[in-house]
Write a protein that holds these residues in place. Structure first.
Motif, PDB file in Angstrom:
ATOM      1  N   MET A 166       1.251  -1.220   3.771  1.00 29.67           N
ATOM      2  CA  MET A 166       0.588  -2.514   3.717  1.00 29.67           C
ATOM      3  C   MET A 166       1.564  -3.598   3.277  1.00 29.67           C
ATOM      4  N   MET A 167       2.434  -3.286   2.302  1.00 29.65           N
ATOM      5  CA  MET A 167       3.426  -4.247   1.840  1.00 29.65           C
ATOM      6  C   MET A 167       4.441  -4.558   2.936  1.00 29.65           C
ATOM      7  N   ARG A 168       4.843  -3.547   3.695  1.00 31.37           N
ATOM      8  CA  ARG A 168       5.813  -3.781   4.768  1.00 31.37           C
ATOM      9  C   ARG A 168       5.235  -4.688   5.850  1.00 31.37           C
ATOM     10  N   ARG A 169       3.918  -4.681   5.997  1.00 31.05           N
ATOM     11  CA  ARG A 169       3.268  -5.558   6.972  1.00 31.05           C
ATOM     12  C   ARG A 169       3.113  -6.982   6.444  1.00 31.05           C
ATOM     13  N   GLY A 170       3.479  -7.197   5.201  1.00 33.33           N
ATOM     14  CA  GLY A 170       3.384  -8.533   4.627  1.00 33.33           C
ATOM     15  C   GLY A 170       2.062  -8.828   3.970  1.00 33.33           C
ATOM     16  N   GLU A 171       1.203  -7.839   3.813  1.00 32.83           N
ATOM     17  CA  GLU A 171      -0.088  -8.053   3.170  1.00 32.83           C
ATOM     18  C   GLU A 171       0.083  -8.013   1.652  1.00 32.83           C
ATOM     19  N   ALA A 172      -0.705  -8.819   0.979  1.00 32.17           N
ATOM     20  CA  ALA A 172      -0.651  -8.856  -0.480  1.00 32.17           C
ATOM     21  C   ALA A 172      -1.750  -7.983  -1.060  1.00 32.17           C
ATOM     22  N   ARG A 173      -1.483  -7.445  -2.210  1.00 32.78           N
ATOM     23  CA  ARG A 173      -2.488  -6.661  -2.941  1.00 32.78           C
ATOM     24  C   ARG A 173      -2.875  -7.470  -4.158  1.00 32.78           C
ATOM     25  N   GLY A 174      -4.089  -8.051  -4.125  1.00 36.47           N
ATOM     26  CA  GLY A 174      -4.517  -8.948  -5.187  1.00 36.47           C
ATOM     27  C   GLY A 174      -4.741  -8.241  -6.499  1.00 36.47           C
ATOM     28  N   PRO A 175      -5.124  -8.968  -7.530  1.00 30.70           N
ATOM     29  CA  PRO A 175      -5.388  -8.333  -8.831  1.00 30.70           C
ATOM     30  C   PRO A 175      -6.416  -7.215  -8.690  1.00 30.70           C
ATOM     31  N   THR A 176      -5.998  -6.000  -8.995  1.00 28.20           N
ATOM     32  CA  THR A 176      -6.840  -4.815  -8.834  1.00 28.20           C
ATOM     33  C   THR A 176      -6.774  -3.973 -10.094  1.00 28.20           C
ATOM     34  N   GLU A 177      -7.918  -3.576 -10.592  1.00 33.34           N
ATOM     35  CA  GLU A 177      -7.949  -2.684 -11.741  1.00 33.34           C
ATOM     36  C   GLU A 177      -7.773  -1.249 -11.266  1.00 33.34           C
ATOM     37  N   LEU A 178      -6.802  -0.565 -11.851  1.00 34.06           N
ATOM     38  CA  LEU A 178      -6.566   0.830 -11.483  1.00 34.06           C
ATOM     39  C   LEU A 178      -5.898   1.555 -12.645  1.00 34.06           C
ATOM     40  N   ARG A 179      -5.790   2.864 -12.501  1.00 33.70           N
ATOM     41  CA  ARG A 179      -5.166   3.680 -13.527  1.00 33.70           C
ATOM     42  C   ARG A 179      -3.799   4.140 -13.036  1.00 33.70           C
ATOM     43  N   ILE A 180      -2.813   4.149 -13.944  1.00 37.37           N
ATOM     44  CA  ILE A 180      -1.495   4.662 -13.613  1.00 37.37           C
ATOM     45  C   ILE A 180      -1.117   5.727 -14.628  1.00 37.37           C
ATOM     46  N   ARG A 181      -0.169   6.556 -14.227  1.00 37.41           N
ATOM     47  CA  ARG A 181       0.261   7.666 -15.080  1.00 37.41           C
ATOM     48  C   ARG A 181       1.598   7.320 -15.738  1.00 37.41           C
ATOM     49  N   ARG A 182       1.661   7.508 -17.042  1.00 38.16           N
ATOM     50  CA  ARG A 182       2.912   7.317 -17.764  1.00 38.16           C
ATOM     51  C   ARG A 182       3.813   8.541 -17.582  1.00 38.16           C
ATOM     52  N   VAL A 183       5.050   8.382 -18.036  1.00 37.63           N
ATOM     53  CA  VAL A 183       6.012   9.478 -17.906  1.00 37.63           C
ATOM     54  C   VAL A 183       5.564  10.703 -18.695  1.00 37.63           C
ATOM     55  N   ASP A 184       4.882  10.490 -19.835  1.00 39.55           N
ATOM     56  CA  ASP A 184       4.441  11.626 -20.645  1.00 39.55           C
ATOM     57  C   ASP A 184       3.166  12.277 -20.115  1.00 39.55           C
ATOM     58  N   GLY A 185       2.655  11.794 -18.992  1.00 39.45           N
ATOM     59  CA  GLY A 185       1.457  12.387 -18.386  1.00 39.45           C
ATOM     60  C   GLY A 185       0.166  11.698 -18.761  1.00 39.45           C
ATOM     61  N   SER A 186       0.188  10.844 -19.772  1.00 41.08           N
ATOM     62  CA  SER A 186      -1.038  10.136 -20.153  1.00 41.08           C
ATOM     63  C   SER A 186      -1.356   9.076 -19.111  1.00 41.08           C
ATOM     64  N   VAL A 187      -2.610   8.636 -19.110  1.00 42.83           N
ATOM     65  CA  VAL A 187      -3.086   7.688 -18.102  1.00 42.83           C
ATOM     66  C   VAL A 187      -3.575   6.424 -18.794  1.00 42.83           C
ATOM     67  N   THR A 188      -3.294   5.274 -18.198  1.00 43.43           N
ATOM     68  CA  THR A 188      -3.725   4.006 -18.780  1.00 43.43           C
ATOM     69  C   THR A 188      -4.251   3.098 -17.684  1.00 43.43           C
ATOM     70  N   TRP A 189      -5.126   2.176 -18.066  1.00 41.33           N
ATOM     71  CA  TRP A 189      -5.690   1.199 -17.129  1.00 41.33           C
ATOM     72  C   TRP A 189      -4.796  -0.037 -17.077  1.00 41.33           C
ATOM     73  N   VAL A 190      -4.592  -0.573 -15.866  1.00 37.46           N
ATOM     74  CA  VAL A 190      -3.837  -1.814 -15.688  1.00 37.46           C
ATOM     75  C   VAL A 190      -4.522  -2.676 -14.629  1.00 37.46           C
ATOM     76  N   VAL A 191      -4.192  -3.963 -14.631  1.00 37.53           N
ATOM     77  CA  VAL A 191      -4.494  -4.850 -13.507  1.00 37.53           C
ATOM     78  C   VAL A 191      -3.187  -5.048 -12.765  1.00 37.53           C
ATOM     79  N   ALA A 192      -3.173  -4.734 -11.472  1.00 38.31           N
ATOM     80  CA  ALA A 192      -1.939  -4.782 -10.693  1.00 38.31           C
ATOM     81  C   ALA A 192      -2.039  -5.801  -9.564  1.00 38.31           C
ATOM     82  N   SER A 193      -0.956  -6.552  -9.372  1.00 33.38           N
ATOM     83  CA  SER A 193      -0.799  -7.448  -8.224  1.00 33.38           C
ATOM     84  C   SER A 193       0.551  -7.153  -7.599  1.00 33.38           C
ATOM     85  N   ILE A 194       0.590  -7.040  -6.279  1.00 31.65           N
ATOM     86  CA  ILE A 194       1.826  -6.694  -5.580  1.00 31.65           C
ATOM     87  C   ILE A 194       2.058  -7.683  -4.451  1.00 31.65           C
ATOM     88  N   ARG A 195       3.285  -8.219  -4.373  1.00 32.62           N
ATOM     89  CA  ARG A 195       3.671  -9.146  -3.316  1.00 32.62           C
ATOM     90  C   ARG A 195       4.985  -8.668  -2.711  1.00 32.62           C
TER      91      ARG A 195
END
Length: 401
Positions: free
Chosen positions: A178-207
């Motif tokens: 989607m990024m290669r097509r030039g589409e933007a990913r607006g503010p989205t709430e999602l969970r990501i994994r830390r290096v130690d395996g724990s999970v945290t919630w973030v708001v992510a925007s990608i351009r």
């Protein structure tokens, strides 16, 4: 010779411009011959120019310097100025070359400003390689968020941070495409994994970022850590659910009014009668006395309103709701005043108990006792009634005598 130089150049003798090339005319303006070079320099840089010219006058070549030019259009341009000794008909002079550096310097300054913002912002940011999902660069806040040292960043991939399932957002391959097509990913709430395996919630925007050839090879990712907020929301939802469960299992109604004493909220037990539920539904937007057409000039409403106006808590306030022409519902109400953080009165909240069954039972007991007392009074023998603890609870006149 001046015309052959690839940059602006002027010949200066005794501080005056004696000759110039076309590039100098374009940079400094037309008809500059006979003009003092210092007049074309910003006042703040004229002393520096004088020092450079003095070095050249003594036969040496000073180091290049960036000076600001005062153009005829009122704009200033920063130029790299180089001065070399140059004699004109045995008169000491100088060859001055000027290279417009304003655009380049602005670009460098913007780059430094951006780098400072990137490094010092509290929000995690990183640059993604859109071909394979590798993290090419990240600021300190990003390192802290995912728990990785700066030197170990090159081994981190977007797939390493992804959490499977709806809470993890788009699959990494789909997101990169989607990024290669030039589409933007607006503010989205999602969970990501830390290096130690724990999970945290973030708001992510990608351009995605397009290179000079228009190809999108990288993307900038902005994150905001919202894990604490999510924990607070979850705790609040659990608290609200507990409140609803307690309210549903309780025999009491729970209510709330605004500062005008009109009901804004009311909920009660699932086992409440339909007439009760209808009564409390009809309360919303009305005061308690309006709901039963009572007058606040009469007791007990007069005293009750006085308590409300004085912002006093009240307990065991009783009133009767005529559910129908033949049936009355008796309520026992408790309430406390509520205030906003700034001290402003916000209304009342409290509980209400349907004590109709108790009132009816007590009335029936009183009638039964009266009937029993009247009955034994007619008996010509002495009669006394005792309870389970041998206490006399009723007797006729013969026993009294």
């Amino acid at each position: 010779m001046l015309m052959a130089l690839p940059f602006a150049a002027v010949i200066v003798v005794d501080g005056q411009i004696l000759g110039s090339n076309a590039r100098a005319g374009a940079l400094l303006g037309p008809d500059i011959e006979g003009t003092a070079l210092s007049a074309l320099i910003s006042p703040g840089d004229r002393l520096r120019l004088a020092d450079l010219m003095a070095v050249a006058h003594h036969g040496s070549q000073p180091e290049p310097a960036v000076l600001r030019l005062s153009r005829s259009d009122g704009n200033e341009r920063r130029c790299e100025v180089r001065i070399a000794p140059w004699a004109v008909e045995a008169r000491p002079g100088a060859l001055v070359t000027l290279e417009d550096r304003d655009d380049a310097l602005q670009t460098e300054e913007r780059a430094r400003h951006y780098r400072t913002l990137f490094e010092e912002t509290l929000y995690p940011q990183c640059i993604l390689n859109l071909e394979d999902g590798r993290i090419l660069e990240a600021n300190p806040a990003f390192h802290t968020l995912i728990g990785v040292a700066p030197g170990d960043l090159t081994r981190i991939n977007l797939a390493d941070l992804s959490v499977p399932g709806p809470e993890g957002g788009l699959p990494p391959a789909d997101l990169l495409a989607m990024m290669r097509r030039g589409e933007a990913r607006g503010p989205t709430e999602l969970r990501i994994r830390r290096v130690d395996g724990s999970v945290t919630w973030v708001v992510a925007s990608i351009r995605s970022i397009a290179d000079a050839d228009g190809v999108r090879r990288t993307a900038r990712t902005y994150l905001a850590d919202i894990d604490r907020r999510k924990q607070t929301e979850a705790a609040l939802l659990a608290s609200e659910q507990r409140f609803r469960d307690f309210a549903a299992s309780s025999s009491d109604w729970i209510w709330e009014t605004g500062p005008d004493y009109r009901f804004t909220f009311a909920t009660g037990p699932r086992a409440a009668s339909e007439s009760e539920k209808k009564f409390y539904r009809n309360l919303l937007g009305r005061t308690r006395w309006e709901a039963i057409n009572a007058s606040v000039d009469d007791e007990p409403w007069k005293s009750h309103l006085a308590d409300l106006e004085a912002r006093r808590p009240f307990r065991n306030f009783r009133y009767v709701f005529p559910a129908s022409q033949t049936r009355k519902v008796h309520f026992l109400v408790n309430g406390i005043p509520v205030f906003k953080p700034d001290g402003t009165f916000a209304g009342y909240r409290g509980t209400a108990t349907n004590e109709t069954a108790q009132v009816v039972a007590e009335a029936a007991m009183r009638r039964t006792r009266e009937e029993l007392t009247n009955a034994i009074a007619l008996v010509p023998l002495g009669i006394g009634l005792f309870d389970a603890e041998d206490r006399l609870i009723a007797r006729n006149n013969i026993v009294r005598d």
